[in-house]
Design a protein around this motif. Sequence first.
Motif, PDB file in Angstrom:
ATOM      1  N   GLN A  95      27.246  42.897  40.721  1.00 33.89           N
ATOM      2  CA  GLN A  95      27.282  41.443  40.909  1.00 33.89           C
ATOM      3  C   GLN A  95      26.253  40.749  40.025  1.00 33.89           C
ATOM      4  OE1 GLN A  95      26.520  40.021  44.955  1.00 33.89           O
ATOM      5  NE2 GLN A  95      28.158  38.520  44.717  1.00 33.89           N
ATOM      6  N   THR A  96      25.083  41.373  39.886  1.00 30.04           N
ATOM      7  CA  THR A  96      24.035  40.801  39.040  1.00 30.04           C
ATOM      8  C   THR A  96      24.383  40.918  37.559  1.00 30.04           C
ATOM      9  OG1 THR A  96      22.358  41.375  40.692  1.00 30.04           O
ATOM     10  CG2 THR A  96      21.591  40.934  38.446  1.00 30.04           C
ATOM     11  N   ASP A  97      24.855  42.091  37.157  1.00 29.30           N
ATOM     12  CA  ASP A  97      25.150  42.347  35.744  1.00 29.30           C
ATOM     13  C   ASP A  97      26.253  41.444  35.208  1.00 29.30           C
ATOM     14  OD1 ASP A  97      24.979  43.493  33.284  1.00 29.30           O
ATOM     15  OD2 ASP A  97      25.619  45.488  33.871  1.00 29.30           O
ATOM     16  N   PHE A  98      27.249  41.159  36.065  1.00 28.51           N
ATOM     17  CA  PHE A  98      28.397  40.371  35.597  1.00 28.51           C
ATOM     18  C   PHE A  98      28.419  38.957  36.171  1.00 28.51           C
ATOM     19  CE2 PHE A  98      29.627  44.765  34.996  1.00 28.51           C
ATOM     20  CZ  PHE A  98      30.234  44.750  33.755  1.00 28.51           C
ATOM     21  N   ALA A  99      27.359  38.574  36.922  1.00 24.75           N
ATOM     22  CA  ALA A  99      27.283  37.239  37.529  1.00 24.75           C
ATOM     23  C   ALA A  99      28.578  36.909  38.259  1.00 24.75           C
ATOM     24  CB  ALA A  99      26.994  36.185  36.459  1.00 24.75           C
ATOM     25  N   ALA A 100      29.014  37.840  39.118  1.00 26.95           N
ATOM     26  CA  ALA A 100      30.328  37.751  39.762  1.00 26.95           C
ATOM     27  C   ALA A 100      30.204  37.344  41.219  1.00 26.95           C
ATOM     28  CB  ALA A 100      31.048  39.093  39.653  1.00 26.95           C
ATOM     29  N   THR A 101      31.295  36.828  41.788  1.00 29.17           N
ATOM     30  CA  THR A 101      31.365  36.506  43.216  1.00 29.17           C
ATOM     31  C   THR A 101      31.625  37.790  44.007  1.00 29.17           C
ATOM     32  OG1 THR A 101      33.760  36.147  43.157  1.00 29.17           O
ATOM     33  CG2 THR A 101      32.344  34.248  42.672  1.00 29.17           C
ATOM     34  N   ALA A 102      31.497  37.688  45.334  1.00 28.06           N
ATOM     35  CA  ALA A 102      31.791  38.842  46.194  1.00 28.06           C
ATOM     36  C   ALA A 102      33.260  39.241  46.067  1.00 28.06           C
ATOM     37  CB  ALA A 102      31.457  38.513  47.641  1.00 28.06           C
ATOM     38  N   THR A 103      34.134  38.242  45.965  1.00 30.75           N
ATOM     39  CA  THR A 103      35.561  38.541  45.823  1.00 30.75           C
ATOM     40  C   THR A 103      35.820  39.335  44.553  1.00 30.75           C
ATOM     41  OG1 THR A 103      36.131  36.496  46.995  1.00 30.75           O
ATOM     42  CG2 THR A 103      37.865  37.536  45.682  1.00 30.75           C
ATOM     43  N   ALA A 104      35.174  38.949  43.453  1.00 30.63           N
ATOM     44  CA  ALA A 104      35.376  39.654  42.183  1.00 30.63           C
ATOM     45  C   ALA A 104      34.933  41.109  42.279  1.00 30.63           C
ATOM     46  CB  ALA A 104      34.620  38.943  41.066  1.00 30.63           C
ATOM     47  N   ILE A 105      33.847  41.371  43.005  1.00 34.38           N
ATOM     48  CA  ILE A 105      33.357  42.742  43.127  1.00 34.38           C
ATOM     49  C   ILE A 105      34.219  43.549  44.086  1.00 34.38           C
ATOM     50  CG2 ILE A 105      31.382  44.172  43.758  1.00 34.38           C
ATOM     51  CD1 ILE A 105      31.076  42.578  41.149  1.00 34.38           C
ATOM     52  N   THR A 106      34.616  42.955  45.209  1.00 37.15           N
ATOM     53  CA  THR A 106      35.472  43.697  46.135  1.00 37.15           C
ATOM     54  C   THR A 106      36.848  43.958  45.534  1.00 37.15           C
ATOM     55  OG1 THR A 106      36.110  41.622  47.235  1.00 37.15           O
ATOM     56  CG2 THR A 106      34.302  42.881  48.210  1.00 37.15           C
ATOM     57  N   VAL A 107      37.323  43.062  44.675  1.00 38.67           N
ATOM     58  CA  VAL A 107      38.591  43.309  43.981  1.00 38.67           C
ATOM     59  C   VAL A 107      38.468  44.516  43.050  1.00 38.67           C
ATOM     60  CG1 VAL A 107      40.175  42.388  42.215  1.00 38.67           C
ATOM     61  CG2 VAL A 107      39.519  40.979  44.157  1.00 38.67           C
ATOM     62  N   LEU A 108      37.278  44.735  42.519  1.00 36.85           N
ATOM     63  CA  LEU A 108      37.050  45.914  41.688  1.00 36.85           C
ATOM     64  C   LEU A 108      37.327  47.191  42.475  1.00 36.85           C
ATOM     65  CD1 LEU A 108      36.029  46.804  38.864  1.00 36.85           C
ATOM     66  CD2 LEU A 108      33.723  46.890  39.842  1.00 36.85           C
ATOM     67  N   GLY A 109      36.952  47.187  43.754  1.00 36.65           N
ATOM     68  CA  GLY A 109      37.291  48.325  44.602  1.00 36.65           C
ATOM     69  C   GLY A 109      38.740  48.278  45.040  1.00 36.65           C
ATOM     70  N   ALA A 110      39.256  47.071  45.299  1.00 34.67           N
ATOM     71  CA  ALA A 110      40.621  46.944  45.798  1.00 34.67           C
ATOM     72  C   ALA A 110      41.656  47.373  44.762  1.00 34.67           C
ATOM     73  CB  ALA A 110      40.886  45.505  46.237  1.00 34.67           C
ATOM     74  N   VAL A 111      41.411  47.089  43.474  1.00 36.92           N
ATOM     75  CA  VAL A 111      42.394  47.446  42.464  1.00 36.92           C
ATOM     76  C   VAL A 111      42.559  48.968  42.400  1.00 36.92           C
ATOM     77  CG1 VAL A 111      40.764  47.552  40.502  1.00 36.92           C
ATOM     78  CG2 VAL A 111      43.157  46.970  40.094  1.00 36.92           C
ATOM     79  N   PHE A 112      41.454  49.691  42.591  1.00 39.41           N
ATOM     80  CA  PHE A 112      41.529  51.154  42.679  1.00 39.41           C
ATOM     81  C   PHE A 112      42.410  51.557  43.866  1.00 39.41           C
ATOM     82  CE2 PHE A 112      40.215  55.219  44.303  1.00 39.41           C
ATOM     83  CZ  PHE A 112      39.864  55.990  43.207  1.00 39.41           C
ATOM     84  N   MET A 113      42.169  50.933  45.012  1.00 36.46           N
ATOM     85  CA  MET A 113      42.880  51.312  46.221  1.00 36.46           C
ATOM     86  C   MET A 113      44.351  50.921  46.186  1.00 36.46           C
ATOM     87  SD  MET A 113      40.727  52.984  47.870  1.00 36.46           S
ATOM     88  CE  MET A 113      38.962  53.207  48.051  1.00 36.46           C
ATOM     89  N   TYR A 114      44.661  49.758  45.605  1.00 37.92           N
ATOM     90  CA  TYR A 114      46.062  49.355  45.497  1.00 37.92           C
ATOM     91  C   TYR A 114      46.849  50.359  44.653  1.00 37.92           C
ATOM     92  CZ  TYR A 114      45.517  44.716  47.616  1.00 37.92           C
ATOM     93  OH  TYR A 114      45.314  43.688  48.502  1.00 37.92           O
ATOM     94  N   ILE A 115      46.293  50.729  43.503  1.00 30.61           N
ATOM     95  CA  ILE A 115      46.954  51.710  42.649  1.00 30.61           C
ATOM     96  C   ILE A 115      47.048  53.058  43.361  1.00 30.61           C
ATOM     97  CG2 ILE A 115      46.812  52.998  40.473  1.00 30.61           C
ATOM     98  CD1 ILE A 115      47.520  50.126  40.012  1.00 30.61           C
ATOM     99  N   TYR A 116      45.941  53.467  43.943  1.00 26.12           N
ATOM    100  CA  TYR A 116      45.890  54.756  44.633  1.00 26.12           C
ATOM    101  C   TYR A 116      46.912  54.804  45.763  1.00 26.12           C
ATOM    102  CZ  TYR A 116      43.758  58.934  46.702  1.00 26.12           C
ATOM    103  OH  TYR A 116      43.527  60.204  47.197  1.00 26.12           O
ATOM    104  N   GLY A 117      46.913  53.759  46.590  1.00 28.52           N
ATOM    105  CA  GLY A 117      47.825  53.736  47.724  1.00 28.52           C
ATOM    106  C   GLY A 117      49.283  53.672  47.322  1.00 28.52           C
ATOM    107  N   ALA A 118      49.602  52.813  46.347  1.00 29.69           N
ATOM    108  CA  ALA A 118      50.990  52.665  45.917  1.00 29.69           C
ATOM    109  C   ALA A 118      51.548  53.937  45.309  1.00 29.69           C
ATOM    110  CB  ALA A 118      51.094  51.512  44.911  1.00 29.69           C
ATOM    111  N   MET A 119      50.689  54.758  44.723  1.00 29.71           N
ATOM    112  CA  MET A 119      51.148  55.966  44.041  1.00 29.71           C
ATOM    113  C   MET A 119      51.301  57.171  44.954  1.00 29.71           C
ATOM    114  SD  MET A 119      51.974  55.887  40.876  1.00 29.71           S
ATOM    115  CE  MET A 119      51.835  57.651  40.530  1.00 29.71           C
ATOM    116  N   GLN A 120      50.769  57.114  46.168  1.00 27.43           N
ATOM    117  CA  GLN A 120      50.721  58.326  46.991  1.00 27.43           C
ATOM    118  C   GLN A 120      52.099  58.915  47.298  1.00 27.43           C
ATOM    119  OE1 GLN A 120      47.573  60.056  47.975  1.00 27.43           O
ATOM    120  NE2 GLN A 120      47.548  58.848  46.111  1.00 27.43           N
ATOM    121  N   PHE A 121      53.048  58.064  47.667  1.00 26.06           N
ATOM    122  CA  PHE A 121      54.386  58.581  47.983  1.00 26.06           C
ATOM    123  C   PHE A 121      55.028  59.189  46.743  1.00 26.06           C
ATOM    124  CE2 PHE A 121      59.025  57.868  48.320  1.00 26.06           C
ATOM    125  CZ  PHE A 121      59.273  58.753  49.353  1.00 26.06           C
TER     126      PHE A 121
END
Length: 421
Positions: free
Chosen positions: A36-62
């Motif tokens: 958050q400090t390095d990129f001067a980002a909001t909480a949403t921007a940082i949590t989306v960084l984790g969410a994009v991993f999970m969306y891809i991961y979850g969608a691919m499991q089946f």
Amino acid sequence: MLRRHKIIALAAMCLLYFFSYFQRLALPGTLFDELQTDFAATATAITVLGAVFMYIYGAMQFFTGLLADRYGGARVLLTGGALLAVSSVVFPLMHSLPCLYAVRALTGLGASLIFISLVKELDGMFPARHFAMILCLCLFVGYAGGLAGTLPLARLAGRWGWRSAMFGAGLLSGLAWLLALAVLRGRRAPAPSARQATLWQRVKIILSNPDTWPVMGCGMVNFGVYFLWQAVLGKKMLTDAGGLTPDRAASVSFWMMLVCMLATSLSGFVSRLLQNRRRPVIFGCAGLTMLALAVMAAALWRGYSPRWLAACLLLLGLASSASPIICAVIKEVNPPESAGASVGLVNGACYMAIALLSHLAGLVLDAFGGVQRAGAVVVYPRAAYLTVMAGCLVLAAWSCRMAWKVRESHGACVYGRPPGV
């Protein structure tokens, strides 16, 4: 396959799973403030960084399950390991959020091919009666990667910077892939079965099975809530609302992951001691999740010592131990030839739930006004975390209801059998 070669192959696959899990836990939770400090980002921007991993991961499991059923777990696992290693090395070299999102999506794609492929190989390498216990051991190794992504990573990032720490982890994952390649490249794809169902037939069979939904519902909530507080909000909440230093908060995440590791590695043995009963373990974990959230919300609301918050997070780690039992049950209530697809489906649903919860939690944090700044670090109010907890508590209550409906399989395939048989 010789016993010695089985053990070596199992160790190589678990090592790749170790780095897959490291990537899940390391970002964004452990490095939330640094990013958050390095990129001067909001909480949403940082949590989306984790969410994009999970969306891809979850969608691919089946689809990973289908690929593993068709081409063999070893081939799919090696493909995922290569993507994971390359993206892990490239990630810390990026200097803009769009580039981070793109590389993180590639990391999620690579990681998504590993666990289900590992489960598929286990299903063919070892007897069914040992499946849950061996899976517990594999999860223990994988969760050790998550453990490395908490306090050890925080210490390394504090000393060398987050970019150097993540780059070193990427290089090590590349070495793990080379080892897996040397051991697994001779594994053959399974022979096509005359009973092999088409893609849509498998989807229809699994999703139309009434025994699938209670298992999936419990897995989505229990694992989703645990992961939200372990990998996204736990450390941040302890520093913002609990007043702990970042180092002490990271140590709580470390112990939370350690509790999860130990409890998960023992859950298969507990089920075995209960004569291979699955439902008591699942229901017990669902109840622990609801208890932990209720006490944590009360402690935060009343302003109790942060030790209460830490204790509740550790309890959430204990409550997450039903993961291998969830995987075993979903395999046992569906056709045996679709083991990879059924486990992939429930695992994918769990990670889609994590992604959604992470994204919504970020929106909740940003929705609360009066954000303070301590240096360059954004501090969110206690009410924001209480709101997130309240939503999780409602989901946990529903999960307990679903857990009571899980069909008891006693460690055997019950697909096609009447209930009670």
